[in-house]
Design an enzyme around this catalytic site. Structure first.
Site, PDB file in Angstrom:
ATOM      1  N   ARG A 131       2.444  -6.503  -7.253  1.00  0.00           N
ATOM      2  CA  ARG A 131       2.548  -5.096  -7.678  1.00  0.00           C
ATOM      3  C   ARG A 131       1.716  -4.259  -6.722  1.00  0.00           C
ATOM      4  O   ARG A 131       0.506  -4.418  -6.665  1.00  0.00           O
ATOM      5  CB  ARG A 131       2.024  -4.996  -9.111  1.00  0.00           C
ATOM      6  CG  ARG A 131       2.060  -3.614  -9.708  1.00  0.00           C
ATOM      7  CD  ARG A 131       1.439  -3.628 -11.109  1.00  0.00           C
ATOM      8  NE  ARG A 131       1.381  -2.298 -11.671  1.00  0.00           N
ATOM      9  CZ  ARG A 131       0.443  -1.404 -11.391  1.00  0.00           C
ATOM     10  NH1 ARG A 131      -0.533  -1.711 -10.556  1.00  0.00           N
ATOM     11  NH2 ARG A 131       0.461  -0.218 -11.950  1.00  0.00           N
ATOM     12  N   LYS A 137      -7.299  -2.173  -5.195  1.00  0.00           N
ATOM     13  CA  LYS A 137      -8.268  -2.257  -6.292  1.00  0.00           C
ATOM     14  C   LYS A 137      -9.699  -2.338  -5.779  1.00  0.00           C
ATOM     15  O   LYS A 137      -9.960  -2.724  -4.641  1.00  0.00           O
ATOM     16  CB  LYS A 137      -7.925  -3.426  -7.220  1.00  0.00           C
ATOM     17  CG  LYS A 137      -6.773  -3.042  -8.151  1.00  0.00           C
ATOM     18  CD  LYS A 137      -6.545  -4.004  -9.270  1.00  0.00           C
ATOM     19  CE  LYS A 137      -5.387  -3.469 -10.149  1.00  0.00           C
ATOM     20  NZ  LYS A 137      -4.877  -4.470 -11.067  1.00  0.00           N
TER      21      LYS A 137
HETATM   22  C1  7PJ Z   1      -1.961  -3.791 -13.184  1.00  0.00           C
HETATM   23  C2  7PJ Z   1      -0.974  -3.309 -14.029  1.00  0.00           C
HETATM   24  C3  7PJ Z   1      -1.982  -5.197 -12.876  1.00  0.00           C
HETATM   25  C4  7PJ Z   1      -0.043  -5.404 -14.262  1.00  0.00           C
HETATM   26  C5  7PJ Z   1      -2.271  -1.689 -13.441  1.00  0.00           C
HETATM   27  C6  7PJ Z   1      -4.146  -0.194 -10.829  1.00  0.00           C
HETATM   28  C7  7PJ Z   1      -4.405  -0.229 -12.288  1.00  0.00           C
HETATM   29  N1  7PJ Z   1      -0.017  -4.100 -14.566  1.00  0.00           N
HETATM   30  N2  7PJ Z   1      -1.188  -1.984 -14.183  1.00  0.00           N
HETATM   31  N3  7PJ Z   1      -1.005  -5.937 -13.447  1.00  0.00           N
HETATM   32  N4  7PJ Z   1      -2.755  -2.767 -12.807  1.00  0.00           N
HETATM   33  N5  7PJ Z   1       0.879  -6.228 -14.763  1.00  0.00           N
HETATM   34  O1  7PJ Z   1      -3.022  -0.283 -10.341  1.00  0.00           O
HETATM   35  O2  7PJ Z   1      -5.183  -0.056 -10.107  1.00  0.00           O
HETATM   36  O3  7PJ Z   1      -2.840  -5.728 -12.162  1.00  0.00           O
HETATM   37  S1  7PJ Z   1      -2.945  -0.080 -13.344  1.00  0.00           S
END
Ligand code: 7PJ
Length: 283
Positions: free
Chosen positions: A259, A225
């Site tokens: 994640r 990020k």
């Molecule tokens: C997240 C997500 C996060 C959860 C994305 C990216 C943006 N779902 N979906 N938490 N980020 N739960 O991966 O840069 O931080 S999309």
């Protein structure tokens, strides 16, 4: 808090005392090929199988980019991207599949196709989302966001970011429970990068234990990020080491699911955390 490490999602019961790795599977049309829907389905499935081979505990499948300024995708387009991937993976792998969506109809169809977790960046705030989440027995990830993906990075403002995120997550957790989602099915996520400046992201990471006090496991998404780019001054393809540092800090501070894009490296890093935090308590 008893059983605060147990996460029930569909047919799975995860013991989150060991930090779990959620691998990111984006299902977006491949701009480098004109192979159409079948080709992008196969690309996503192949990538997902690779992540499982690398040790992913969960796969998070998304058909709409929620990065700042991304263009929204129609319901039909999102469904036709993610459903074939979920159907095929449900047959081929034995890890919980998560659907990254805020649209209630995508939640329902994804669960019917075999998804075990609903991962909603809107924290079940869209009309019908609470009902869709309560309808089956999928696990639910409730995330905090300030603003919308289109506007969230314009000028995020907080008096006390940790407290405000905590209050929001508590309110949404209670709303989910009132709608019929059992506590054991809920995990919470402070939503790194979703309407937060670097100071806010750093404060949230540092104070993760305060949010953990809500009594449910935390999911953390910091992989590649821009907050990491801000700290180290590198573009998105040069953020592996920073992402690993973020995953290790998250797990040390009580984050239970991370994640990430880079599964193998993260699995190795978190094995070291687990060896120290959970195994190394004897003395
Ligand atoms: C997240 C997500 C996060 C959860 C994305 C990216 C943006 N779902 N979906 N938490 N980020 N739960 O991966 O840069 O931080 S999309």
């Amino acid at each position: 808090m008893q059983n605060a490490h147990q996460f029930i999602c569909g047919k799975y019961q995860l013991d989150l005392r060991r930090p779990h790795v959620m691998g990111i599977v984006n299902v977006t049309p491949d701009s480098f090929s004109d192979g159409g829907r079948y080709a992008s389905t196969q690309l996503a499935v192949t990538h997902a199988l690779q992540l499982v081979a690398e040790g992913a505990d969960i796969l998070d499948i998304g058909g709409e980019s929620t990065r700042p300024n991304a263009t929204p995708v129609s319901l039909d387009e999102e469904l036709s991207r993610v459903i074939p991937v979920i159907e095929q993976l449900a047959r081929e792998v034995d890890v919980p599949l998560s659907i990254d969506t805020y649209k209630p109809q995508v939640m329902r169809e994804a669960v019917n196709a075999g998804a075990a977790i609903i991962n909603d960046i809107w924290g079940l705030q869209q009309p019908g989302a609470l009902e869709a989440a309560a309808a089956g027995n999928a696990g639910v990830c409730i995330m905090h966001m300030q603003g919308t993906p289109q506007t969230m990075q314009q000028e995020p403002v907080y008096q006390d970011v940790v407290q405000e995120v905590k209050v929001f997550l508590q309110e949404r957790m209670q709303a989910a429970e009132a709608a019929g989602v059992a506590m054991e099915r809920i995990v919470l996520d402070p939503g790194f990068g979703f309407g937060k400046r670097t100071v806010h992201n750093v404060a949230l990471l540092n104070h993760l234990p305060e949010i953990l006090a809500l009594g449910r496991p935390l999911l953390v998404g910091l992989s590649r990020k821009s907050v990491l780019g801000q700290i180290i001054g590198s573009d998105v393809h040069q953020r592996l080491h920073a992402s690993l540092a973020a995953s290790v800090i998250s797990a040390m501070k009580g984050g239970r699911i991370v994640r990430v894009h880079d599964v193998k490296a993260t699995v190795d890093a978190l094995k070291v955390v687990d060896a120290v935090v959970n195994v190394g308590i004897d003395r």
